[in-house]
Design a protein around this motif. Structure first.
Motif, PDB file in Angstrom:
ATOM      1  N   LEU A  31       0.837  -1.201   0.000  1.00 17.26           N
ATOM      2  CA  LEU A  31       0.000   0.000   0.000  1.00 17.26           C
ATOM      3  C   LEU A  31       0.875   1.256   0.000  1.00 17.26           C
ATOM      4  CD1 LEU A  31      -2.725  -1.060   2.621  1.00 17.26           C
ATOM      5  CD2 LEU A  31      -3.052  -0.824   0.156  1.00 17.26           C
ATOM      6  N   LYS A  32       1.929   1.204   0.801  1.00 17.13           N
ATOM      7  CA  LYS A  32       2.831   2.351   0.888  1.00 17.13           C
ATOM      8  C   LYS A  32       3.479   2.614  -0.468  1.00 17.13           C
ATOM      9  CE  LYS A  32       6.583   3.633   3.924  1.00 17.13           C
ATOM     10  NZ  LYS A  32       7.576   3.018   4.812  1.00 17.13           N
ATOM     11  N   SER A  34       2.378   1.715  -3.332  1.00 17.17           N
ATOM     12  CA  SER A  34       1.373   2.083  -4.332  1.00 17.17           C
ATOM     13  C   SER A  34       1.244   3.594  -4.397  1.00 17.17           C
ATOM     14  CB  SER A  34       0.016   1.479  -3.968  1.00 17.17           C
ATOM     15  OG  SER A  34       0.079   0.102  -4.086  1.00 17.17           O
ATOM     16  N   ILE A  35       1.213   4.250  -3.313  1.00 14.95           N
ATOM     17  CA  ILE A  35       1.072   5.703  -3.283  1.00 14.95           C
ATOM     18  C   ILE A  35       2.345   6.372  -3.808  1.00 14.95           C
ATOM     19  CG2 ILE A  35       1.000   7.691  -1.733  1.00 14.95           C
ATOM     20  CD1 ILE A  35      -1.089   6.222  -0.133  1.00 14.95           C
ATOM     21  N   GLU A  38       2.665   6.127  -7.706  1.00  7.93           N
ATOM     22  CA  GLU A  38       1.763   6.977  -8.501  1.00  7.93           C
ATOM     23  C   GLU A  38       2.224   8.420  -8.446  1.00  7.93           C
ATOM     24  OE1 GLU A  38      -0.367   5.902 -10.542  1.00  7.93           O
ATOM     25  OE2 GLU A  38      -0.197   3.819  -9.911  1.00  7.93           O
ATOM     26  N   GLU A  39       2.598   8.894  -7.276  1.00  8.45           N
ATOM     27  CA  GLU A  39       3.029  10.284  -7.154  1.00  8.45           C
ATOM     28  C   GLU A  39       4.278  10.535  -7.988  1.00  8.45           C
ATOM     29  OE1 GLU A  39       1.276  11.459  -2.789  1.00  8.45           O
ATOM     30  OE2 GLU A  39       3.386  10.906  -2.989  1.00  8.45           O
ATOM     31  N   VAL A  42       3.509  10.898 -11.624  1.00  9.86           N
ATOM     32  CA  VAL A  42       2.927  12.201 -11.943  1.00  9.86           C
ATOM     33  C   VAL A  42       4.011  13.264 -11.971  1.00  9.86           C
ATOM     34  CG1 VAL A  42       1.356  13.985 -11.126  1.00  9.86           C
ATOM     35  CG2 VAL A  42       0.697  11.603 -11.015  1.00  9.86           C
ATOM     36  N   ASP A  45       6.232  12.830 -14.901  1.00 12.74           N
ATOM     37  CA  ASP A  45       5.567  13.301 -16.124  1.00 12.74           C
ATOM     38  C   ASP A  45       5.652  14.816 -16.213  1.00 12.74           C
ATOM     39  OD1 ASP A  45       4.997  10.809 -16.754  1.00 12.74           O
ATOM     40  OD2 ASP A  45       2.856  10.865 -16.220  1.00 12.74           O
ATOM     41  N   LYS A  57       1.602  22.844 -15.707  1.00 13.19           N
ATOM     42  CA  LYS A  57       0.493  22.086 -15.112  1.00 13.19           C
ATOM     43  C   LYS A  57      -0.450  23.026 -14.393  1.00 13.19           C
ATOM     44  CE  LYS A  57       1.128  18.156 -12.988  1.00 13.19           C
ATOM     45  NZ  LYS A  57       0.390  17.198 -13.811  1.00 13.19           N
ATOM     46  N   ASP A  58      -1.724  22.618 -14.415  1.00 11.40           N
ATOM     47  CA  ASP A  58      -2.714  23.382 -13.654  1.00 11.40           C
ATOM     48  C   ASP A  58      -2.446  23.223 -12.179  1.00 11.40           C
ATOM     49  OD1 ASP A  58      -5.624  22.925 -15.735  1.00 11.40           O
ATOM     50  OD2 ASP A  58      -3.939  24.321 -15.816  1.00 11.40           O
TER      51      ASP A  58
ATOM     52  N   ARG B  42      -7.572   6.908  -6.079  1.00  7.84           N
ATOM     53  CA  ARG B  42      -6.853   5.658  -5.777  1.00  7.84           C
ATOM     54  C   ARG B  42      -6.016   5.812  -4.498  1.00  7.84           C
ATOM     55  NH1 ARG B  42      -1.848   3.259  -7.180  1.00  7.84           N
ATOM     56  NH2 ARG B  42      -1.984   1.072  -7.846  1.00  7.84           N
ATOM     57  N   ASN B  43      -5.333   6.974  -4.421  1.00  5.12           N
ATOM     58  CA  ASN B  43      -4.508   7.217  -3.219  1.00  5.12           C
ATOM     59  C   ASN B  43      -5.370   7.312  -1.974  1.00  5.12           C
ATOM     60  OD1 ASN B  43      -2.119   7.122  -4.544  1.00  5.12           O
ATOM     61  ND2 ASN B  43      -1.744   9.315  -4.572  1.00  5.12           N
ATOM     62  N   VAL B  46      -6.174   3.888  -1.120  1.00  5.53           N
ATOM     63  CA  VAL B  46      -4.983   3.215  -0.556  1.00  5.53           C
ATOM     64  C   VAL B  46      -4.763   3.677   0.883  1.00  5.53           C
ATOM     65  CG1 VAL B  46      -2.463   3.023  -0.726  1.00  5.53           C
ATOM     66  CG2 VAL B  46      -3.870   2.797  -2.778  1.00  5.53           C
TER      67      VAL B  46
END
Lengths: 59, 539
Positions: A31-32, A34-35, A38-39, A42, A45, A57-58, B42-43, B46
């Motif tokens: 779970l840790k 996973s976050i 994703e961050e 982003v 990117d 970015k907005d 999703r976060n 999670v």
């Protein structure tokens, strides 16, 4: 819910409980991660966009 | 495993892994917005699950902490200490009922032996005062008359009896020392002389003591050894299979639990060492059972053999003496006569000294004569010292005449107890015994002799040629164990014992109320308990 879980935990033998504990620990790690993953994607990117002179970015 | 948490983990993972993060619909900006929103959702999911699983983690940890507390075997050290004290008490009874000298039984020999050249003055006085107090306990009140071994001992003791624990003794010692540098030796010889002077009284005291002690412990001369060995075996076995001690070996990381689990490579490797085909796993169940029983015996025998090596020098010395035992008989008798004669001479010198000191009928003080007799006494004591040394040495050899032709190794070792001076010399000259006191070393020797697990000591004849390594190796070869002479000789026994000890620990655990896998669980739980305790401390 917790009471049900607790009953289940108490019903497990030591070996199974230790296995479950390891599973919970690795799931927490999952779970840790996973976050964070994703961050990172982003922000990566976003930094790529900036380097390429893309749109800001907005905020 | 099929439980709610495991199911939730699966659902969780599925949900997270299949979370829709992209859309094909809309403009680029819409797509980006969708993506950011999806990540946020999703976060959030999670994070919410993290909170849930954190709670589960705490619930399991609390349960494991509780189980560790409940399942950790009870520490029975206090109980064992009491039982071991009882075992020691029985060993003392074994000694009291044995054939050793009364002064040995009363530990007077140890007290006298503690007087050495390097003994401090304070210690010397304490030893002598202790000696006097012990005699008082035996019903014998020692006075200055008992310390007239030489004019120097009389002088010293006259001051000590008047001024026990006083600084004056330092001056007294110095004053005597210049006239008699051997004063400590003379005092030591004086104490020995007192012991032999009161031999009958001491014997009566010991007889009564043995009777009383036997009665108190409900033993008698005939059954005390068997009571001792069986109780020592019982307590020893209890401690060997004790769940707490065996668990602690792993919990305290003295042994690695992963080396002891059923499928551990180390386990296979160690078990294969003594397997006749080198592969324990391939043995039939019946052969495995036989193997385990034989290894259990091997463990006890190697312990015995290791201790045998420790005391082998005593055996070799005694065997060498045994060859001369016949010729020593007459030498011993004449040396005894010589000692008596020279002892009488000592008394004569002392009497002449008293006369020269103006003591006695028609006696006149004569300083020059007094000085002469003092010198003569010192020389006489030196002579007596040598004679007693020789006599004690001959006594040990002479005592071997009591051995029968069929004497076992045990009998020969036991005969060493007939001469305290022999034991004293044996344990003083070897550095491996330096760490312990003479009394502790002699006690260990008794424990070795009366070890309930002795296998060959009482069976092997000591007076015919024997090769103990071959005897032991052959015995276990007959039991289908791969044991060679090299494996158990003095150079390799430690390594072989490590392997046997490894198997023995598994066997002991198997005989107990806890299994290796339960200990493994305890080890894992301990990691959580320790972490839990640390966190509590931090809070």
């Amino acid at each position: 819910m917790n009471n049900e879980i607790l009953t289940e935990i108490k019903g497990l033998n030591d070996s199974d409980l230790l296995v479950l504990y390891d599973e919970v620990l690795s799931h927490l790690q999952y779970l840790k991660e996973s976050i964070i993953l994703e961050e990172k994607e982003v922000s990566e990117d976003a930094s790529e966009n900036q380097e390429d002179g893309g749109e800001a970015k907005d905020e | 495993m099929n439980n709610t948490i495991t199911k939730q983990i699966e659902i969780n993972k599925n949900h997270i892994d299949n979370f829709v993060l992209e859309t094909d619909e809309g403009t680029k900006k819409v797509k980006e917005k969708f993506h950011l929103k999806a990540i946020q959702d999703r976060n959030n999911y999670v994070n919410s699950q993290h909170v849930v699983f954190d709670k589960y983690k705490v619930l399991i940890e609390n349960e494991l902490v509780e189980r560790f507390k409940n399942k950790m075997p009870v520490d029975k050290t206090e109980e064992y200490d009491k039982e071991l004290a009882e075992v020691d008490k029985l060993l003392n009874l074994v000694k009291l009922n044995s054939t050793i000298h009364d002064s040995f039984k009363l530990k007077l020999d140890f007290l006298i032996a503690s007087i050495k050249e390097e003994t401090s003055l304070e210690d010397l006085d304490n030893i002598i005062l202790d000696f006097i107090n012990r005699f008082k306990k035996y019903g014998i009140v020692l006075t200055l008359n008992d310390f007239k071994y030489t004019m120097f001992t009389e002088q010293y003791m006259s001051a000590l009896l008047d001024n026990p624990n006083s600084d004056i003794m330092k001056d007294v010692f110095e004053k005597i020392y210049f006239a008699c540098p051997m004063i400590k030796i003379q005092l030591k010889m004086n104490l020995k002389d007192i012991v032999s002077k009161y031999e009958k009284e001491l014997s009566k005291y010991v007889q009564k003591l043995v009777e009383d002690e036997n009665k108190k412990s409900q033993v008698n001369k005939d059954n005390v050894v068997s009571k001792y060995t069986s109780y020592r075996f019982e307590v020893g076995t209890k401690i060997a299979v004790d769940e707490y001690y065996n668990s602690k070996l792993f919990l305290d990381a003295k042994k690695k639990i992963t080396d002891y689990l059923v499928d551990a490579p180390a386990r296979g490797k160690n078990y294969n060492v003594f397997a006749i085909n080198g592969d324990y796993a391939s043995l039939s169940d019946e052969d495995k059972q036989k193997y385990n029983s034989a290894v259990m015996g091997l463990y006890l025998t190697l312990n015995e053999l290791k201790k045998y090596y420790n005391y082998e020098f005593i055996l070799k010395d005694l065997l060498e003496r045994y060859k001369n035992k016949d010729s020593v008989k007459s030498q011993y008798a004449s040396k005894k006569k010589e000692a008596d004669k020279e002892n009488k001479k000592r008394l004569g010198i002392y009497k002449k000294y008293l006369k020269a000191n103006g003591i006695g009928f028609l006696a006149r003080k004569n300083d020059a004569k007094m000085r002469n007799y003092m010198l003569e006494m010192n020389e006489q004591i030196k002579k007596l010292c040598t004679i007693y040394d020789e006599l004690e040495d001959l006594e040990m050899t002479n005592n071997l005449n009591k051995l029968s032709e069929s004497a076992s190794i045990y009998d020969l070792f036991y005969s060493a107890l007939s001469s305290f001076s022999f034991l004293e010399k044996s344990f003083s000259g070897d550095e491996k015994f330096e760490e312990k006191s003479l009394e502790e070393n002699v006690n260990d020797y008794f424990k070795f002799l009366y070890n309930p697990n002795n296998r060959f000591l009482r069976k092997v004849n000591a007076l015919t040629e024997f090769d103990i390594v071959s005897i032991v190796a052959e015995k276990y070869k007959l039991l289908n164990l791969a044991v060679t002479n090299e494996m158990i000789d003095q150079d390799n026994i430690d390594a072989t014992m490590d392997t046997v000890k490894y198997i023995n620990l598994i066997q002991n655990i198997d005989r107990s109320h806890i299994s290796i896998s339960e200990i493994n669980n305890l080890c894992k739980m301990q990691g959580i308990v320790v972490k839990d305790e640390e966190e509590i401390e931090t809070v």
